[in-house]
Design a protein around this motif. Sequence first.
Motif, mmCIF file in Angstrom:
data_model
loop_
_atom_site.group_PDB
_atom_site.id
_atom_site.type_symbol
_atom_site.label_atom_id
_atom_site.label_comp_id
_atom_site.label_asym_id
_atom_site.label_seq_id
_atom_site.Cartn_x
_atom_site.Cartn_y
_atom_site.Cartn_z
ATOM 1 N N PRO A 30 8.744 0.901 -2.274
ATOM 2 C CA PRO A 30 9.849 1.841 -2.510
ATOM 3 C C PRO A 30 11.249 1.255 -2.281
ATOM 4 O O PRO A 30 12.195 1.687 -2.920
ATOM 5 C CB PRO A 30 9.567 2.976 -1.523
ATOM 6 C CG PRO A 30 8.092 2.923 -1.314
ATOM 7 C CD PRO A 30 7.711 1.468 -1.397
ATOM 8 N N VAL A 31 11.385 0.266 -1.388
ATOM 9 C CA VAL A 31 12.734 -0.290 -1.172
ATOM 10 C C VAL A 31 13.205 -1.082 -2.390
ATOM 11 O O VAL A 31 14.401 -1.284 -2.582
ATOM 12 C CB VAL A 31 12.839 -1.188 0.088
ATOM 13 C CG1 VAL A 31 12.434 -0.423 1.332
ATOM 14 C CG2 VAL A 31 12.054 -2.460 -0.058
ATOM 15 N N TYR A 83 21.070 -6.837 4.125
ATOM 16 C CA TYR A 83 21.377 -5.453 4.540
ATOM 17 C C TYR A 83 22.694 -4.983 3.924
ATOM 18 O O TYR A 83 23.534 -4.370 4.572
ATOM 19 C CB TYR A 83 21.395 -5.341 6.069
ATOM 20 C CG TYR A 83 20.245 -6.055 6.690
ATOM 21 C CD1 TYR A 83 18.943 -5.602 6.488
ATOM 22 C CD2 TYR A 83 20.424 -7.229 7.417
ATOM 23 C CE1 TYR A 83 17.866 -6.284 7.001
ATOM 24 C CE2 TYR A 83 19.348 -7.923 7.934
ATOM 25 C CZ TYR A 83 18.073 -7.443 7.723
ATOM 26 O OH TYR A 83 17.009 -8.132 8.233
ATOM 27 N N THR A 102 7.867 -1.727 3.062
ATOM 28 C CA THR A 102 7.358 -0.575 3.808
ATOM 29 C C THR A 102 6.054 -0.871 4.545
ATOM 30 O O THR A 102 5.628 -0.070 5.358
ATOM 31 C CB THR A 102 7.107 0.621 2.863
ATOM 32 O OG1 THR A 102 6.230 0.201 1.828
ATOM 33 C CG2 THR A 102 8.404 1.127 2.270
ATOM 34 N N ASP A 103 5.427 -2.027 4.297
ATOM 35 C CA ASP A 103 4.184 -2.306 5.030
ATOM 36 C C ASP A 103 4.402 -3.187 6.256
ATOM 37 O O ASP A 103 4.191 -2.771 7.381
ATOM 38 C CB ASP A 103 3.092 -2.864 4.109
ATOM 39 C CG ASP A 103 3.509 -4.099 3.318
ATOM 40 O OD1 ASP A 103 4.698 -4.475 3.370
ATOM 41 O OD2 ASP A 103 2.643 -4.685 2.646
ATOM 42 N N ALA A 104 4.872 -4.415 6.049
ATOM 43 C CA ALA A 104 5.031 -5.321 7.191
ATOM 44 C C ALA A 104 6.348 -5.085 7.923
ATOM 45 O O ALA A 104 6.421 -5.215 9.145
ATOM 46 C CB ALA A 104 4.950 -6.767 6.721
ATOM 47 N N ARG A 105 7.384 -4.754 7.191
ATOM 48 C CA ARG A 105 8.694 -4.428 7.756
ATOM 49 C C ARG A 105 9.265 -5.529 8.631
ATOM 50 O O ARG A 105 10.003 -5.231 9.577
ATOM 51 C CB ARG A 105 8.638 -3.119 8.555
ATOM 52 C CG ARG A 105 8.057 -1.959 7.783
ATOM 53 C CD ARG A 105 8.368 -0.641 8.433
ATOM 54 N NE ARG A 105 9.735 -0.273 8.156
ATOM 55 C CZ ARG A 105 10.155 0.981 7.994
ATOM 56 N NH1 ARG A 105 9.328 1.984 8.091
ATOM 57 N NH2 ARG A 105 11.410 1.238 7.743
ATOM 58 N N GLN A 108 13.665 -4.241 3.442
ATOM 59 C CA GLN A 108 12.551 -4.304 4.385
ATOM 60 C C GLN A 108 11.352 -3.650 3.729
ATOM 61 O O GLN A 108 11.425 -2.478 3.370
ATOM 62 C CB GLN A 108 12.957 -3.529 5.646
ATOM 63 C CG GLN A 108 11.977 -3.554 6.760
ATOM 64 C CD GLN A 108 12.442 -2.652 7.908
ATOM 65 O OE1 GLN A 108 12.623 -1.453 7.730
ATOM 66 N NE2 GLN A 108 12.627 -3.221 9.075
ATOM 67 N N SER A 153 11.339 -7.964 7.604
ATOM 68 C CA SER A 153 12.679 -8.327 7.104
ATOM 69 C C SER A 153 12.962 -9.813 7.176
ATOM 70 O O SER A 153 14.107 -10.232 7.082
ATOM 71 C CB SER A 153 13.807 -7.621 7.874
ATOM 72 O OG SER A 153 13.620 -6.261 7.915
ATOM 73 N N GLU A 196 19.413 1.235 1.592
ATOM 74 C CA GLU A 196 19.358 2.452 0.791
ATOM 75 C C GLU A 196 20.734 3.006 0.417
ATOM 76 O O GLU A 196 20.891 3.640 -0.626
ATOM 77 C CB GLU A 196 18.603 3.492 1.617
ATOM 78 C CG GLU A 196 18.022 4.577 0.814
ATOM 79 C CD GLU A 196 17.532 5.675 1.738
ATOM 80 O OE1 GLU A 196 16.413 6.122 1.526
ATOM 81 O OE2 GLU A 196 18.257 6.069 2.667
ATOM 82 N N ALA A 197 21.724 2.770 1.279
ATOM 83 C CA ALA A 197 23.056 3.349 1.034
ATOM 84 C C ALA A 197 23.712 2.766 -0.214
ATOM 85 O O ALA A 197 24.697 3.307 -0.705
ATOM 86 C CB ALA A 197 23.953 3.115 2.248
ATOM 87 N N THR A 212 2.470 4.422 1.128
ATOM 88 C CA THR A 212 2.641 4.927 2.498
ATOM 89 C C THR A 212 1.734 6.128 2.755
ATOM 90 O O THR A 212 1.213 6.310 3.850
ATOM 91 C CB THR A 212 4.116 5.308 2.737
ATOM 92 O OG1 THR A 212 4.912 4.150 2.512
ATOM 93 C CG2 THR A 212 4.353 5.792 4.154
ATOM 94 N N GLU A 264 13.186 -0.053 -5.345
ATOM 95 C CA GLU A 264 13.924 0.815 -6.270
ATOM 96 C C GLU A 264 15.423 0.567 -6.143
ATOM 97 O O GLU A 264 16.164 0.630 -7.120
ATOM 98 C CB GLU A 264 13.620 2.289 -5.975
ATOM 99 C CG GLU A 264 12.221 2.690 -6.395
ATOM 100 C CD GLU A 264 11.847 4.087 -5.924
ATOM 101 O OE1 GLU A 264 12.753 4.897 -5.671
ATOM 102 O OE2 GLU A 264 10.634 4.340 -5.794
ATOM 103 N N PHE A 265 15.867 0.245 -4.928
ATOM 104 C CA PHE A 265 17.296 0.033 -4.700
ATOM 105 C C PHE A 265 17.737 -1.350 -5.198
ATOM 106 O O PHE A 265 18.822 -1.498 -5.753
ATOM 107 C CB PHE A 265 17.630 0.218 -3.215
ATOM 108 C CG PHE A 265 17.233 1.579 -2.707
ATOM 109 C CD1 PHE A 265 18.047 2.674 -2.943
ATOM 110 C CD2 PHE A 265 16.026 1.780 -2.051
ATOM 111 C CE1 PHE A 265 17.678 3.939 -2.508
ATOM 112 C CE2 PHE A 265 15.640 3.039 -1.611
ATOM 113 C CZ PHE A 265 16.470 4.129 -1.845
ATOM 114 N N PRO A 286 0.847 -1.189 0.000
ATOM 115 C CA PRO A 286 0.000 0.000 0.000
ATOM 116 C C PRO A 286 0.887 1.245 0.000
ATOM 117 O O PRO A 286 1.920 1.261 0.671
ATOM 118 C CB PRO A 286 -0.769 -0.098 1.323
ATOM 119 C CG PRO A 286 -0.579 -1.492 1.805
ATOM 120 C CD PRO A 286 0.710 -1.973 1.234
#
Lengths: 327, 261
Positions: B37-38, B143, B121-124, B119, B126, B179-180, B13, B40-41, B11
């Motif tokens: 969104p994660v 990670y 963005t909804d359940a997170r 991770q 990992s 993200e890094a 955010t 994208e990386f 969903p």
Amino acid sequence: MSEMLVLIDHSEDGPRKVSLQMLTKARELAEITGDTVAAVWFGPGAADAAATLGAYGAGKLYHWDSPDAYGYVTLPQVEALEYLIDTSEADTLLFASSNHVKDVASRLAIRMEAGVITDVSGIELAEDGRWVATKEVFGGDMITKSTFAEGKLSFLGVSSNAFPAEQSGGAAPELVAIDIELTEEAKAAQVVSVEKVAGADRPDIGEAAVVVAGGRGLGSEDGFQLMEQLADMIGAGVGASRAATDAGWYPHRYQIGQTGRTISPTLYLGSGISGAIQHRAGMQTSQNIVAINKDGEAPIFQIADFGVVGDLYKVVPKLVEELESRK
Amino acid sequence: MKVVVPVKRTPDTAGEKVIDADSLTVDREAGEAVLCPVNEFSIEEAVRLKEKHDAEVTVLVVGPEEAQSTVRKALSYGLDAGLQITDDAIAGSDSLGTARVIAAALESTEFDLVVFGGQSTDARTSLVPAAVAELLGLPSLTYTRYLEVDGETITVHREHEEGWDVVTASLPAVVSVVEAINEPRYPSFKGIMAAKSKPLETKSLADLGVDADEVGAGAASATMYEFAPRPPKEAGTVIEDDGSGLAAAQLADWLVEKKFV
């Protein structure tokens, strides 16, 4: 009666705060169930930490001193825990809900057909003897309760700062050394070296009681020196919004938000952060929120316990002075 | 080399999040659903593996028919093919059940590297990348903030609280990225147009040889049974600084009163 295992997350300096919070909660639950609380320590340092772990509630301390525990990725700890659960009466495992430890729980859960619930902020005992875990989802927008399927080993990943850490005056625990022979599979991914970053002596934002965060309103990377100055004065960790990390003002590893870290400190103090939903998803479960922002209409003020509408470059240096004079 | 990028439909955010009261699962169609969104990386990292190692990249999604748009979106970044696992029996799976489906899907195809987001963005939770690695008997290099493939060897930097571990392993392997690791590019117009005609295969649980009893709500080892929206926060104190910074004194008083200093 069975054993409740608490996997101790620690650094070279000793147990992390979340470990003492887990022991405190485990002790409280064990008083209801009549279980024993057994701490589990991987790597060197168990003997030095024993008295502390006992004071917070560990009746027993299993330790595996081998450098192998952290010499390979995840699986050594999985195999050691599998051995412990197989040979003890344990049916519950509490672990720190941080990234690397979640991996241990995940692989172990597949191996042992256990249930696992992460990011737990509350644990109760249901009438049927199963654990009920409170957990927040959708970046804290929704609060849920979950339980385990009947007869399953129960792995509970505990969020930092969800429970207080309180000593009970318990004696030093009984030390039980374990030794296991790793499988070849467990040695497949080798840790060649460990790189520490500058600022690692500042508390990690995931476990810090207080987090100071800066955003777009800082205007440049220099603003983070001010954030660090404030943070070091009150023993806080330093985080950033994605606008600030994307601008290159502060490293990505400190980003708070939907694609970064989720934090729930007792105090969050944000400067120059408007509080876009993507940022709130990473911090709205903070117990107290302070915001300093030029724009009085910024959404961060809707969730702030204390807000200052003003120029952060005027307010924050003054705040540092004020706090200095109150010390 | 062959790379698979599992992606998730989550969903938005910023949108409304709804849990269906009967099935106790996320109503993924209530608000706008987006490519997590994660991802994208992880997609950007796969594009870089294409550029550097001529990798062939497949996007994998587990989800209902509507999730096809998520695959097309992922393909628009320049990836090669899509694989969608759709089956009514999957609904209500917990993280470990989802991992079983993904692992079975991976076993049905060839790969050297699996690149997950860190991770969702909804359940997170990992949990999925490590669980998939366990099911496949592979290293879980999660990670990751840097990765490099050299022949059959992969080197990654696994981020943690104090910095990162430098880790080496042999392929095949499962990684997840933080993200890094990179700065994702936007899809090009050409990429968006090309995505429409990229091959997309759909498989059911039966195609994968997964028994419907092993997944779904019935097989979940942990289940959510109650939920409530976060109660609205009581309005706090908001004061206006007069431009001198003097409001800081009141903030300092508040911090002292609350015993933060």
